[in-house]
Design a protein around this motif. Structure first.
Motif, PDB file in Angstrom:
ATOM      1  N   GLY A 115       0.776  -1.140  -0.249  1.00  0.00           N
ATOM      2  CA  GLY A 115      -0.073   0.032   0.088  1.00  0.00           C
ATOM      3  C   GLY A 115       0.863   1.416  -0.010  1.00  0.00           C
ATOM      4  O   GLY A 115       0.646   2.230  -0.645  1.00  0.00           O
ATOM      5  N   PHE A 116       1.907   1.470   0.555  1.00  0.00           N
ATOM      6  CA  PHE A 116       2.745   2.401   0.966  1.00  0.00           C
ATOM      7  C   PHE A 116       3.386   2.632  -0.560  1.00  0.00           C
ATOM      8  O   PHE A 116       3.627   3.795  -0.857  1.00  0.00           O
ATOM      9  N   ALA A 117       3.939   1.532  -1.195  1.00  0.00           N
ATOM     10  CA  ALA A 117       4.816   1.628  -2.268  1.00  0.00           C
ATOM     11  C   ALA A 117       3.644   2.041  -3.447  1.00  0.00           C
ATOM     12  O   ALA A 117       4.368   2.928  -4.363  1.00  0.00           O
ATOM     13  N   THR A 118       2.478   1.676  -3.310  1.00  0.00           N
ATOM     14  CA  THR A 118       1.579   2.285  -4.339  1.00  0.00           C
ATOM     15  C   THR A 118       1.377   3.747  -4.251  1.00  0.00           C
ATOM     16  O   THR A 118       1.289   4.398  -5.389  1.00  0.00           O
ATOM     17  N   PHE A 119       1.250   4.177  -2.996  1.00  0.00           N
ATOM     18  CA  PHE A 119       1.280   5.851  -2.941  1.00  0.00           C
ATOM     19  C   PHE A 119       2.433   6.362  -3.357  1.00  0.00           C
ATOM     20  O   PHE A 119       2.477   7.427  -4.178  1.00  0.00           O
ATOM     21  N   LEU A 120       3.651   5.937  -2.985  1.00  0.00           N
ATOM     22  CA  LEU A 120       4.980   6.464  -3.476  1.00  0.00           C
ATOM     23  C   LEU A 120       4.963   6.558  -4.812  1.00  0.00           C
ATOM     24  O   LEU A 120       5.361   7.593  -5.401  1.00  0.00           O
ATOM     25  N   VAL A 121       4.596   5.560  -5.799  1.00  0.00           N
ATOM     26  CA  VAL A 121       4.847   5.466  -6.996  1.00  0.00           C
ATOM     27  C   VAL A 121       3.832   6.453  -7.741  1.00  0.00           C
ATOM     28  O   VAL A 121       3.920   7.151  -8.716  1.00  0.00           O
ATOM     29  N   SER A 122       2.537   6.686  -6.938  1.00  0.00           N
ATOM     30  CA  SER A 122       1.970   7.657  -7.636  1.00  0.00           C
ATOM     31  C   SER A 122       2.106   9.057  -7.559  1.00  0.00           C
ATOM     32  O   SER A 122       1.936   9.957  -8.452  1.00  0.00           O
ATOM     33  N   LEU A 123       2.966   9.198  -6.596  1.00  0.00           N
ATOM     34  CA  LEU A 123       3.733  10.567  -6.365  1.00  0.00           C
ATOM     35  C   LEU A 123       4.810  10.885  -7.455  1.00  0.00           C
ATOM     36  O   LEU A 123       5.003  12.187  -8.111  1.00  0.00           O
ATOM     37  N   ILE A 124       5.113   9.901  -8.031  1.00  0.00           N
ATOM     38  CA  ILE A 124       6.068  10.074  -9.459  1.00  0.00           C
ATOM     39  C   ILE A 124       5.626  10.702 -10.592  1.00  0.00           C
ATOM     40  O   ILE A 124       6.350  11.562 -11.369  1.00  0.00           O
ATOM     41  N   ASP A 127       0.987  14.274 -10.450  1.00  0.00           N
ATOM     42  CA  ASP A 127      -0.519  14.668 -10.834  1.00  0.00           C
ATOM     43  C   ASP A 127      -1.391  14.317  -9.556  1.00  0.00           C
ATOM     44  O   ASP A 127      -1.334  13.023  -9.337  1.00  0.00           O
ATOM     45  N   ALA A 128      -2.018  15.380  -9.304  1.00  0.00           N
ATOM     46  CA  ALA A 128      -2.729  15.249  -7.711  1.00  0.00           C
ATOM     47  C   ALA A 128      -3.910  14.151  -8.095  1.00  0.00           C
ATOM     48  O   ALA A 128      -4.333  13.454  -7.380  1.00  0.00           O
ATOM     49  N   MET A 129      -4.332  14.121  -9.443  1.00  0.00           N
ATOM     50  CA  MET A 129      -5.665  13.363  -9.614  1.00  0.00           C
ATOM     51  C   MET A 129      -5.165  11.919  -9.729  1.00  0.00           C
ATOM     52  O   MET A 129      -5.692  10.853  -8.980  1.00  0.00           O
ATOM     53  N   ILE A 130      -4.096  11.574 -10.036  1.00  0.00           N
ATOM     54  CA  ILE A 130      -3.427  10.350 -10.134  1.00  0.00           C
ATOM     55  C   ILE A 130      -3.053   9.576  -8.718  1.00  0.00           C
ATOM     56  O   ILE A 130      -3.607   8.532  -8.227  1.00  0.00           O
ATOM     57  N   THR A 131      -2.531  10.500  -7.763  1.00  0.00           N
ATOM     58  CA  THR A 131      -2.415  10.182  -6.517  1.00  0.00           C
ATOM     59  C   THR A 131      -3.703  10.009  -5.741  1.00  0.00           C
ATOM     60  O   THR A 131      -3.841   9.162  -4.859  1.00  0.00           O
ATOM     61  N   ALA A 132      -4.749  10.799  -6.104  1.00  0.00           N
ATOM     62  CA  ALA A 132      -6.023  10.742  -5.673  1.00  0.00           C
ATOM     63  C   ALA A 132      -6.616   9.435  -5.889  1.00  0.00           C
ATOM     64  O   ALA A 132      -7.377   8.860  -4.869  1.00  0.00           O
ATOM     65  N   LEU A 133      -6.624   8.932  -7.083  1.00  0.00           N
ATOM     66  CA  LEU A 133      -6.973   7.616  -7.541  1.00  0.00           C
ATOM     67  C   LEU A 133      -6.525   6.634  -6.752  1.00  0.00           C
ATOM     68  O   LEU A 133      -6.979   5.549  -6.520  1.00  0.00           O
ATOM     69  N   ALA A 134      -5.212   6.718  -6.633  1.00  0.00           N
ATOM     70  CA  ALA A 134      -4.259   5.819  -6.168  1.00  0.00           C
ATOM     71  C   ALA A 134      -4.608   5.315  -4.519  1.00  0.00           C
ATOM     72  O   ALA A 134      -5.092   4.536  -4.170  1.00  0.00           O
TER      73      ALA A 134
END
Length: 309
Positions: A115-124, A127-134
């Motif tokens: 779960g934490f890795a999913t969040f970290l990759v979304s930050l790469i 894009d706020a929308m991608i992080t929000a979707l993750a």
């Protein structure tokens, strides 16, 4: 319930422990969300979105597939195994936790890492929308598996949650990586999510006995196997017909013809499964249906992306 594993993980050979932790994330389930993420990228179109000849774009979409597949879906499967360990002890005792290959502490570490890795990759993607979707996908996975909410316990909430989390979110992530999302893409993403929800209603039939014993109110438990099959068939076929209608509206008649064939082809195996809900007929139906479902998802991506003119 306490830690049901009496054997220490440290007593298990390292290679076997690693395999067990990978199995906890259920690699076979990574394929669909990763593929759907790529479909979302295709739906962004070549003019202003994903360009298949661009190496950097392939790097981005593979990163998106990693986030939605092995990491995001792996998190969902891992946390689900953790909270379903008692059910798995009946339905599938070879799973890593009931088999004693992964302790409860090890399982918690597994899904926390994913779960934490999913969040970290979304930050790469920055894009706020991608992080929000993750983050939304992670929360949805928790609500699906964790008591007392546990969407999985309710047939009205469980299948839609999987359809949205695995498919709709993955599609939108793939699209947003390359271009602003369009209403056409959202529509197709939602229909694909509904198609997956129908497949999940069907899939729940094979675990009806364990679900009944542990109070998981799947549709098959609530109304019986044969009525649940009819509901699953209706959802799957209705979603495919919606794609057919969209293809006709957008002037792609050969796509509509293919989808019509995809609706008709599995009818024989549907009838066989309805008349005899055996494991053999269940597998026959999946073999007859799953390739069409995957092809429809891919074709719908090309349709939205404007590849057919």
């Amino acid at each position: 319930m306490g830690d049901m594993i009496t054997t220490s993980e440290q007593q298990i050979p390292l290679a076997k422990r690693i395999r067990a932790h990978i199995e906890l994330a259920d690699p076979i389930t990574w394929i669909s969300p990763a593929m759907i993420c790529i479909c979302g990228a295709l739906a962004s179109g070549t003019a202003t979105g994903f360009q298949w000849w661009n190496g950097a774009h392939w790097g981005l979409i593979l990163l998106g597939a990693l986030m939605t597949g092995p990491l995001g879906t792996g998190f969902s499967q891992s946390i689900n195994d953790y909270y379903d360990r008692e059910i798995d002890a009946i339905n599938d005792p070879t799973r890593p936790i009931p088999a004693g290959l992964v302790s409860l502490n090890g399982a918690r570490a597994n899904w926390f890492f994913l779960g934490f890795a999913t969040f970290l990759v979304s930050l790469i993607f920055k894009d706020a929308m991608i992080t929000a979707l993750a983050v939304f996908g992670i929360i949805l996975s928790v609500l699906y598996s964790m008591p007392p909410i546990k969407f999985k316990k309710n047939y009205l909430l469980g299948p839609p949650a999987v359809g949205i989390g695995y498919v709709t979110v993955s599609w939108m992530v793939g699209h947003i990586i390359f271009a602003p999302i369009t209403w056409q893409s959202i529509t197709v993403a939602m229909i694909n999510g509904g198609l997956t929800a129908g497949m999940l209603v069907l899939n729940d039939i094979k675990s009806v006995e364990g679900d009944r014993q542990h109070g998981l109110k799947s549709l098959a438990v609530a109304i019986g196997v044969q009525p649940a099959l009819l509901v699953a068939y209706t959802i799957i076929n209705l979603c495919e017909i919606l794609f057919l209608v969209l293809a006709v509206m957008w002037g792609n008649y050969w796509v509509a013809a293919f989808i019509a064939f995809a609706v008709i082809a599995p009818i024989y195996s549907q009838i066989k499964l309805y008349n005899d809900a055996s494991h053999k007929n269940f597998m026959r139906y999946l073999i007859a249906t799953n390739p069409f479902v995957a092809l429809i998802q891919i074709v719908s991506a090309f349709l939205v992306g404007g590849y057919f003119g």
